[in-house]
Motif scaffolding. Structure first.
Motif, PDB file in Angstrom:
ATOM      1  N   ALA A 220      47.566 -46.099  58.369  1.00 59.69           N
ATOM      2  CA  ALA A 220      46.135 -46.098  58.054  1.00 59.69           C
ATOM      3  C   ALA A 220      45.469 -47.368  58.559  1.00 59.69           C
ATOM      4  CB  ALA A 220      45.932 -45.961  56.546  1.00 59.69           C
ATOM      5  N   LEU A 221      46.121 -48.506  58.371  1.00 59.72           N
ATOM      6  CA  LEU A 221      45.581 -49.782  58.844  1.00 59.72           C
ATOM      7  C   LEU A 221      45.505 -49.803  60.364  1.00 59.72           C
ATOM      8  CD1 LEU A 221      44.773 -52.797  58.467  1.00 59.72           C
ATOM      9  CD2 LEU A 221      47.229 -53.321  58.445  1.00 59.72           C
ATOM     10  N   VAL A 222      46.578 -49.382  61.011  1.00 58.32           N
ATOM     11  CA  VAL A 222      46.651 -49.459  62.477  1.00 58.32           C
ATOM     12  C   VAL A 222      45.601 -48.568  63.138  1.00 58.32           C
ATOM     13  CG1 VAL A 222      48.101 -48.980  64.478  1.00 58.32           C
ATOM     14  CG2 VAL A 222      49.070 -50.146  62.489  1.00 58.32           C
ATOM     15  N   ASN A 223      45.373 -47.360  62.589  1.00 54.42           N
ATOM     16  CA  ASN A 223      44.422 -46.457  63.253  1.00 54.42           C
ATOM     17  C   ASN A 223      42.992 -46.599  62.737  1.00 54.42           C
ATOM     18  OD1 ASN A 223      43.929 -44.751  61.000  1.00 54.42           O
ATOM     19  ND2 ASN A 223      45.655 -43.422  61.520  1.00 54.42           N
ATOM     20  N   SER A 224      42.750 -47.569  61.854  1.00 59.33           N
ATOM     21  CA  SER A 224      41.402 -47.753  61.299  1.00 59.33           C
ATOM     22  C   SER A 224      40.430 -48.331  62.315  1.00 59.33           C
ATOM     23  CB  SER A 224      41.457 -48.680  60.082  1.00 59.33           C
ATOM     24  OG  SER A 224      41.767 -50.013  60.462  1.00 59.33           O
ATOM     25  N   GLY A 225      40.953 -49.072  63.291  1.00 62.75           N
ATOM     26  CA  GLY A 225      40.076 -49.747  64.241  1.00 62.75           C
ATOM     27  C   GLY A 225      39.557 -51.074  63.711  1.00 62.75           C
ATOM     28  N   LEU A 226      40.022 -51.494  62.534  1.00 63.55           N
ATOM     29  CA  LEU A 226      39.610 -52.772  61.943  1.00 63.55           C
ATOM     30  C   LEU A 226      40.669 -53.835  62.225  1.00 63.55           C
ATOM     31  CD1 LEU A 226      38.264 -51.376  58.547  1.00 63.55           C
ATOM     32  CD2 LEU A 226      36.916 -52.187  60.499  1.00 63.55           C
ATOM     33  N   PRO A 227      40.290 -55.127  62.185  1.00 60.83           N
ATOM     34  CA  PRO A 227      41.249 -56.195  62.486  1.00 60.83           C
ATOM     35  C   PRO A 227      42.499 -56.094  61.617  1.00 60.83           C
ATOM     36  CG  PRO A 227      39.031 -57.083  62.356  1.00 60.83           C
ATOM     37  CD  PRO A 227      38.945 -55.660  61.887  1.00 60.83           C
ATOM     38  N   MET A 228      43.665 -56.218  62.237  1.00 61.61           N
ATOM     39  CA  MET A 228      44.916 -56.103  61.477  1.00 61.61           C
ATOM     40  C   MET A 228      45.798 -57.342  61.615  1.00 61.61           C
ATOM     41  SD  MET A 228      46.790 -53.271  63.884  1.00 61.61           S
ATOM     42  CE  MET A 228      45.260 -52.412  64.232  1.00 61.61           C
TER      43      MET A 228
ATOM     44  N   GLU B 153      26.739 -51.791  54.675  1.00 60.18           N
ATOM     45  CA  GLU B 153      27.058 -51.792  56.103  1.00 60.18           C
ATOM     46  C   GLU B 153      28.487 -52.218  56.399  1.00 60.18           C
ATOM     47  OE1 GLU B 153      24.931 -50.474  58.301  1.00 60.18           O
ATOM     48  OE2 GLU B 153      23.872 -50.025  56.430  1.00 60.18           O
ATOM     49  N   ARG B 154      29.259 -52.489  55.366  1.00 60.02           N
ATOM     50  CA  ARG B 154      30.651 -52.876  55.585  1.00 60.02           C
ATOM     51  C   ARG B 154      31.400 -51.697  56.213  1.00 60.02           C
ATOM     52  NH1 ARG B 154      34.084 -56.912  52.919  1.00 60.02           N
ATOM     53  NH2 ARG B 154      32.180 -57.730  51.968  1.00 60.02           N
ATOM     54  N   GLN B 155      32.122 -51.952  57.306  1.00 65.67           N
ATOM     55  CA  GLN B 155      32.869 -50.893  57.981  1.00 65.67           C
ATOM     56  C   GLN B 155      34.117 -50.511  57.178  1.00 65.67           C
ATOM     57  OE1 GLN B 155      32.227 -49.236  61.047  1.00 65.67           O
ATOM     58  NE2 GLN B 155      30.193 -50.164  60.784  1.00 65.67           N
ATOM     59  N   CYS B 156      34.491 -49.245  57.268  1.00 66.81           N
ATOM     60  CA  CYS B 156      35.683 -48.800  56.559  1.00 66.81           C
ATOM     61  C   CYS B 156      36.282 -47.588  57.268  1.00 66.81           C
ATOM     62  CB  CYS B 156      35.353 -48.447  55.103  1.00 66.81           C
ATOM     63  SG  CYS B 156      34.351 -46.949  54.906  1.00 66.81           S
ATOM     64  N   CYS B 157      37.451 -47.197  56.806  1.00 66.63           N
ATOM     65  CA  CYS B 157      38.101 -45.988  57.315  1.00 66.63           C
ATOM     66  C   CYS B 157      38.857 -45.344  56.164  1.00 66.63           C
ATOM     67  CB  CYS B 157      39.062 -46.319  58.458  1.00 66.63           C
ATOM     68  SG  CYS B 157      39.994 -44.882  59.074  1.00 66.63           S
TER      69      CYS B 157
ATOM     70  N   GLU C 280      45.539 -33.843  58.721  1.00 70.45           N
ATOM     71  CA  GLU C 280      45.271 -35.290  58.702  1.00 70.45           C
ATOM     72  C   GLU C 280      43.836 -35.560  59.162  1.00 70.45           C
ATOM     73  OE1 GLU C 280      46.599 -39.305  61.151  1.00 70.45           O
ATOM     74  OE2 GLU C 280      48.135 -37.841  60.613  1.00 70.45           O
ATOM     75  N   GLU C 281      43.185 -36.504  58.478  1.00 67.83           N
ATOM     76  CA  GLU C 281      41.811 -36.855  58.812  1.00 67.83           C
ATOM     77  C   GLU C 281      41.625 -38.353  58.670  1.00 67.83           C
ATOM     78  OE1 GLU C 281      37.276 -35.469  57.582  1.00 67.83           O
ATOM     79  OE2 GLU C 281      38.838 -35.442  56.050  1.00 67.83           O
ATOM     80  N   ASN C 282      40.957 -38.956  59.648  1.00 71.60           N
ATOM     81  CA  ASN C 282      40.608 -40.373  59.599  1.00 71.60           C
ATOM     82  C   ASN C 282      39.098 -40.484  59.821  1.00 71.60           C
ATOM     83  OD1 ASN C 282      43.390 -41.821  59.613  1.00 71.60           O
ATOM     84  ND2 ASN C 282      43.554 -40.307  61.248  1.00 71.60           N
ATOM     85  N   LYS C 283      38.382 -40.813  58.762  1.00 69.98           N
ATOM     86  CA  LYS C 283      36.921 -40.890  58.833  1.00 69.98           C
ATOM     87  C   LYS C 283      36.500 -42.349  58.846  1.00 69.98           C
ATOM     88  CE  LYS C 283      32.665 -39.485  58.835  1.00 69.98           C
ATOM     89  NZ  LYS C 283      32.121 -38.861  60.057  1.00 69.98           N
ATOM     90  N   ARG C 284      35.847 -42.769  59.940  1.00 74.17           N
ATOM     91  CA  ARG C 284      35.439 -44.163  60.120  1.00 74.17           C
ATOM     92  C   ARG C 284      33.922 -44.282  60.068  1.00 74.17           C
ATOM     93  NH1 ARG C 284      39.108 -42.543  63.841  1.00 74.17           N
ATOM     94  NH2 ARG C 284      41.200 -43.488  63.747  1.00 74.17           N
ATOM     95  N   GLY C 285      33.444 -45.455  59.669  1.00 76.12           N
ATOM     96  CA  GLY C 285      32.005 -45.700  59.613  1.00 76.12           C
ATOM     97  C   GLY C 285      31.695 -46.754  58.580  1.00 76.12           C
ATOM     98  N   THR C 286      30.406 -46.913  58.249  1.00 77.01           N
ATOM     99  CA  THR C 286      30.037 -47.837  57.185  1.00 77.01           C
ATOM    100  C   THR C 286      30.397 -47.209  55.841  1.00 77.01           C
ATOM    101  OG1 THR C 286      27.809 -46.937  56.886  1.00 77.01           O
ATOM    102  CG2 THR C 286      28.087 -48.669  58.570  1.00 77.01           C
ATOM    103  N   LEU C 287      30.414 -48.046  54.809  1.00 81.35           N
ATOM    104  CA  LEU C 287      30.700 -47.521  53.478  1.00 81.35           C
ATOM    105  C   LEU C 287      29.726 -46.404  53.108  1.00 81.35           C
ATOM    106  CD1 LEU C 287      31.515 -50.802  51.534  1.00 81.35           C
ATOM    107  CD2 LEU C 287      33.089 -48.904  51.935  1.00 81.35           C
ATOM    108  N   ARG C 288      28.455 -46.594  53.458  1.00 83.96           N
ATOM    109  CA  ARG C 288      27.465 -45.562  53.139  1.00 83.96           C
ATOM    110  C   ARG C 288      27.736 -44.278  53.925  1.00 83.96           C
ATOM    111  NH1 ARG C 288      22.844 -44.064  51.013  1.00 83.96           N
ATOM    112  NH2 ARG C 288      22.502 -46.021  49.916  1.00 83.96           N
ATOM    113  N   GLN C 289      27.985 -44.386  55.209  1.00 83.25           N
ATOM    114  CA  GLN C 289      28.224 -43.204  56.040  1.00 83.25           C
ATOM    115  C   GLN C 289      29.434 -42.417  55.537  1.00 83.25           C
ATOM    116  OE1 GLN C 289      28.601 -45.194  59.801  1.00 83.25           O
ATOM    117  NE2 GLN C 289      26.454 -44.795  60.393  1.00 83.25           N
ATOM    118  N   VAL C 290      30.499 -43.130  55.233  1.00 80.56           N
ATOM    119  CA  VAL C 290      31.720 -42.463  54.789  1.00 80.56           C
ATOM    120  C   VAL C 290      31.539 -41.892  53.386  1.00 80.56           C
ATOM    121  CG1 VAL C 290      34.171 -42.795  54.275  1.00 80.56           C
ATOM    122  CG2 VAL C 290      33.171 -43.871  56.299  1.00 80.56           C
ATOM    123  N   ARG C 291      30.835 -42.612  52.522  1.00 84.46           N
ATOM    124  CA  ARG C 291      30.559 -42.090  51.179  1.00 84.46           C
ATOM    125  C   ARG C 291      29.743 -40.803  51.259  1.00 84.46           C
ATOM    126  NH1 ARG C 291      26.645 -43.268  47.139  1.00 84.46           N
ATOM    127  NH2 ARG C 291      25.196 -42.995  48.890  1.00 84.46           N
TER     128      ARG C 291
END
Length: 238
Positions: free
Chosen positions: A116-124, A176-180, A190-201
């Motif tokens: 989940a961390l690796v495919n999130s697109g966020l710094p790891m 506006e915090r990014q998340c996945c 399997e599903e990986n939904k990326r975007g801001t907290l608002r978009q994903v919520r």
């Protein structure tokens, strides 16, 4: 000795040859849920005595199991999915073994938060694993502390609480915090939904949420860097 054996988080093919060999060699297999583990053992033709070891009995049985290990028996510990000890029972037994100088070996294998961390697109390069948020007591304090956490944050969450948690994180971390959100990892849907907290919520608010959830959230340091670059660009334009 005690073996900690990671089990597939969804796809039964994600089980190592070594894990099968170890389970066939031990005297007893400890399982978080004997019914769940029995299906895995049957799939790989493993026939060994199986005994329950879970959060409701671990305080009572850890010392007794350590006695048997000290007497020369070999045990393997399985949880329902993933690596034992990662938000699942294992710590008390491992600590008991370490205190008695009983050998403990953890096999490499499946765990949900790493893919989940690796495919999130966020710094790891720097991250913190926080597991499940407190349900009630301490939740406000916990989220307040994490609002300034500069590393990427990784959480486990129930599908029934996902929308509530994302909404609360919008309040504490900013919309506006990014998340996945990674759901049903390694499984057919399997599903990986990326975007801001608002978009994903907003996305998950409109659908029924099922399956195991890993939530990865951008750290505060990334936002600071974005803000700083924005200020520099504004100055350059002036």
């Amino acid at each position: 000795m005690l073996y900690l054996v990671p089990t597939p988080i969804g796809n039964l093919a994600d089980f190592t040859f070594r894990a099968v060999e170890v389970l066939k060699s031990v005297d007893v297999i400890l399982a978080e849920d004997t019914r769940t583990s029995s299906k895995l053992l049957q799939h790989y033709n493993i026939s060994k005595p199986i005994s329950p070891y879970h959060q409701h009995n671990e305080h009572k049985v850890a010392a007794h199991i350590a006695d048997q290990l000290a007497a020369g028996k070999t045990f393997a510990l399985l949880t329902d999915a993933g690596t034992p000890g990662v938000s699942d029972p294992a710590f008390l037994l491992v600590r008991e073994c370490v205190q008695r100088d009983i050998r403990v070996e953890c096999l490499p294998g499946a765990t949900a938060f790493v893919p989940a961390l690796v495919n999130s697109g966020l710094p790891m390069n720097r991250f913190t694993f926080e597991g499940f948020l407190p349900l009630k007591k301490g939740r406000h304090t916990f989220l307040t502390r994490l609002s300034t956490e500069e590393r990427t944050m990784v959480f486990y969450e129930s599908p029934m609480r996902l929308v509530k948690t994302l909404t609360e994180m919008m309040e504490y971390f900013g919309e506006e915090r990014q998340c996945c959100v990674s759901r049903e990892l390694t499984k057919m849907f399997e599903e990986n939904k990326r975007g801001t907290l608002r978009q994903v919520r907003d996305y998950f608010e409109q659908k029924a949420v099922k399956g195991e959830i890993v939530l990865v959230v951008e750290g505060a340091a990334v936002l600071k860097g974005k803000a700083k670059r924005g200020e520099e660009n504004d100055e350059a334009e002036d």
